[in-house]
Design a protein around this motif. Structure first.
Motif, mmCIF file in Angstrom:
data_model
loop_
_atom_site.group_PDB
_atom_site.id
_atom_site.type_symbol
_atom_site.label_atom_id
_atom_site.label_comp_id
_atom_site.label_asym_id
_atom_site.label_seq_id
_atom_site.Cartn_x
_atom_site.Cartn_y
_atom_site.Cartn_z
ATOM 1 N N MET A 43 93.208 -3.057 100.305
ATOM 2 C CA MET A 43 93.399 -4.104 101.330
ATOM 3 C C MET A 43 93.388 -3.491 102.725
ATOM 4 O O MET A 43 93.676 -2.306 102.883
ATOM 5 N N GLY A 102 95.699 -3.192 105.754
ATOM 6 C CA GLY A 102 97.145 -3.384 105.885
ATOM 7 C C GLY A 102 97.840 -2.138 106.394
ATOM 8 O O GLY A 102 97.306 -1.435 107.260
ATOM 9 N N THR A 132 90.575 -1.166 104.052
ATOM 10 C CA THR A 132 90.098 -1.179 102.663
ATOM 11 C C THR A 132 89.194 0.023 102.393
ATOM 12 O O THR A 132 88.272 0.287 103.165
ATOM 13 N N MET A 174 99.734 -5.830 102.707
ATOM 14 C CA MET A 174 98.631 -6.571 103.347
ATOM 15 C C MET A 174 98.982 -6.891 104.795
ATOM 16 O O MET A 174 100.124 -7.260 105.083
ATOM 17 N N ASN A 216 98.526 -2.505 95.796
ATOM 18 C CA ASN A 216 97.265 -2.462 96.560
ATOM 19 C C ASN A 216 96.675 -1.056 96.682
ATOM 20 O O ASN A 216 95.998 -0.747 97.667
#
Ligand code: AMP
Ligand code: MG
Length: 419
Positions: free
Chosen positions: A68, A70, A112, A125, A147
């Protein structure tokens, strides 16, 4: 002369007919896999059959990375309730990793695919974070490893990425590229010769005389073989003439691994195919308990595998798909062959007489509730090629069954799932 392919076997039917499964397994069990192979650039391996174990030289992914956009944090900093704040001390982008270490009270802005920085063990996130300058606030409920895509979780270094017999499709090209592999070893292409037999046949482009029809089988066979990506040897139309047929068989067998013909294989035929092949000595003429497509010839002409399909255009396609296709795939060395068959309710009554397995042409659609349903594709006679074109699947009805009531579950084999 090669030894005959063994044939005489117990049949389920007392009249000596073979079931579809018997004929298919007999053919598949008696053909040999081609032994040649070649080394090709991965793009050229599309649709080919892999002939080696592909061992992964690297881990994929090659490092732990974020799933992600984040913030990378330490799980120990996540509050059990309420909120806490962390200071943004760096950034990790895809291709430009953060090289330092994340400490308690700190966080790294991460995108990402970017490498997880040392120390961090959780990605939150960006939508779940409030940022004010260098400070973010995070809430509770985040867990360790959240994640994060782990090193080697797709493919481990030294592990088998692909095995021999796999057909290379788009996903395999990507997979090979993801391992940094530029070339692979594939089976050599199968050579398949094909021709039509019959005095009534004219080639496309010629003018039809009285009692003549166009040769369509050579086109359906061409289409089906082309999708298999074999080397094609199109030998045209051979008239019903003893010498011409014998010459055609000898030429085809000298050029190809497999020879496929249509027409002239039913008993009581005026054609010379059966007679000529009987002379060559290693051919079995089968009656198969299926509709369409009762007669089928199978054996060897010299070193080549011979498959003699019936003459009727729909029978040609049905028997090609049910017998020639799996036998050729076996010869090509393909092991991952599993035609898709789904059980689906039929929309209306399907007419059938008990006795033979039916391969009715069907149209698979969705009903108003979005559920798959199938219906017959109109006239089911074995010369109705337009029905084959309207259809997108076979409806396979078992030998013993009679008429199928609307709403009953039937086996459906989508044409698109055949290759
Ligand atoms: P046969 O088995 O040779 O008696 O053929 C059975 C039926 O299929 C006959 O009606 C033939 O005219 C027809 N047929 C045979 N070969 C072809 C072909 N290549 N294209 C279209 N129809 C064919
Ligand atoms: Mg004929």
């Amino acid at each position: 002369m090669n030894k005959p392919i063994p044939v005489n076997v117990n049949c389920d039917n007392d009249n000596g007919w073979l079931t579809v499964e018997q004929a298919r397994s007999r053919m598949c069990d008696s053909v040999n896999v081609v032994d040649g192979f070649e080394r090709v650039a991965i793009r050229d391996s599309l649709n080919r059959i892999l002939a080696e174990d592909v061992i992964s030289p690297i881990n994929v992914p090659p490092y732990d990375n974020s799933a992600m956009d984040g913030y990378a944090v330490l799980t120990s900093d996540i509050p059990s309730s309420g909120e806490t704040t962390l200071k943004v001390t760096g950034e990790s982008f895809a291709g430009i990793p953060f090289t330092g270490e994340v400490k308690s009270g700190e966080t790294i802005r991460i995108m990402t695919g970017a490498k997880i920085p040392t120390g961090a063990d959780c990605v939150i996130m960006q939508e779940q974070v409030q940022r004010d300058g260098d400070i973010i606030s995070i809430g509770s409920g985040h867990t360790k490893n959240q994640n994060i895509r782990f090193i080697g979780e797709d493919i481990k270094q030294g592990g088998a990425a692909l095995t021999p017999g796999k057909k290379i499709d788009a996903a395999e090209l990507g997979l090979l590229a993801s391992l940094g592999i530029p070339e692979v070893t594939v089976k050599r292409k199968l050579r398949v010769a094909f021709f039509s037999t019959g005095d009534e046949l004219r080639a496309v482009g010629e003018t039809l005389g009285e009692g003549q029809i166009y040769d369509s089988n050579r086109y359906t066979i061409y289409g089906m073989l082309k999708r298999l990506d074999v080397e094609l040897i199109d030998m045209g139309v051979i008239p019903d003439d003893r010498q011409a047929i014998e010459d055609a068989f000898n030429t085809a067998a000298s050029l190809a691994d497999a020879v496929i013909t249509s027409g002239g294989v039913s008993v009581g035929d005026a054609d010379y195919v059966k007679e000529t092949l009987d002379k060559l000595g290693a051919i079995n003429f089968w009656k198969i308990s299926m509709k369409p497509g009762k007669p089928l010839a199978f054996g060897k002409v010299n070193h080549a595998t011979f498959i003699g399909l019936p003459g009727n255009p729909v029978s040609v396609m049905a028997t090609f798909y049910q017998f020639a296709l799996p036998a050729l795939q076996r010869m090509m060395g393909q092991t991952d062959v599993e035609p898709v068959i789904v059980k689906v309710p039929c929309k209306s009554l399907l007419k059938k007489r008990p006795g033979r397995t039916d391969f009715q042409r069907g149209i698979l659609t969705r009903n108003e509730n979005g559920e798959l349903v199938v219906d017959g594709a109109g006239m089911q006679a074995s010369h109705i090629l337009s029905g084959m074109s309207k259809a997108n699947c076979f409806i396979i009805l078992p030998a013993e069954s009679g008429n199928i009531e609307a709403g009953s579950l039937v086996d459906v084999q989508p044409f698109n799932g055949l290759f």
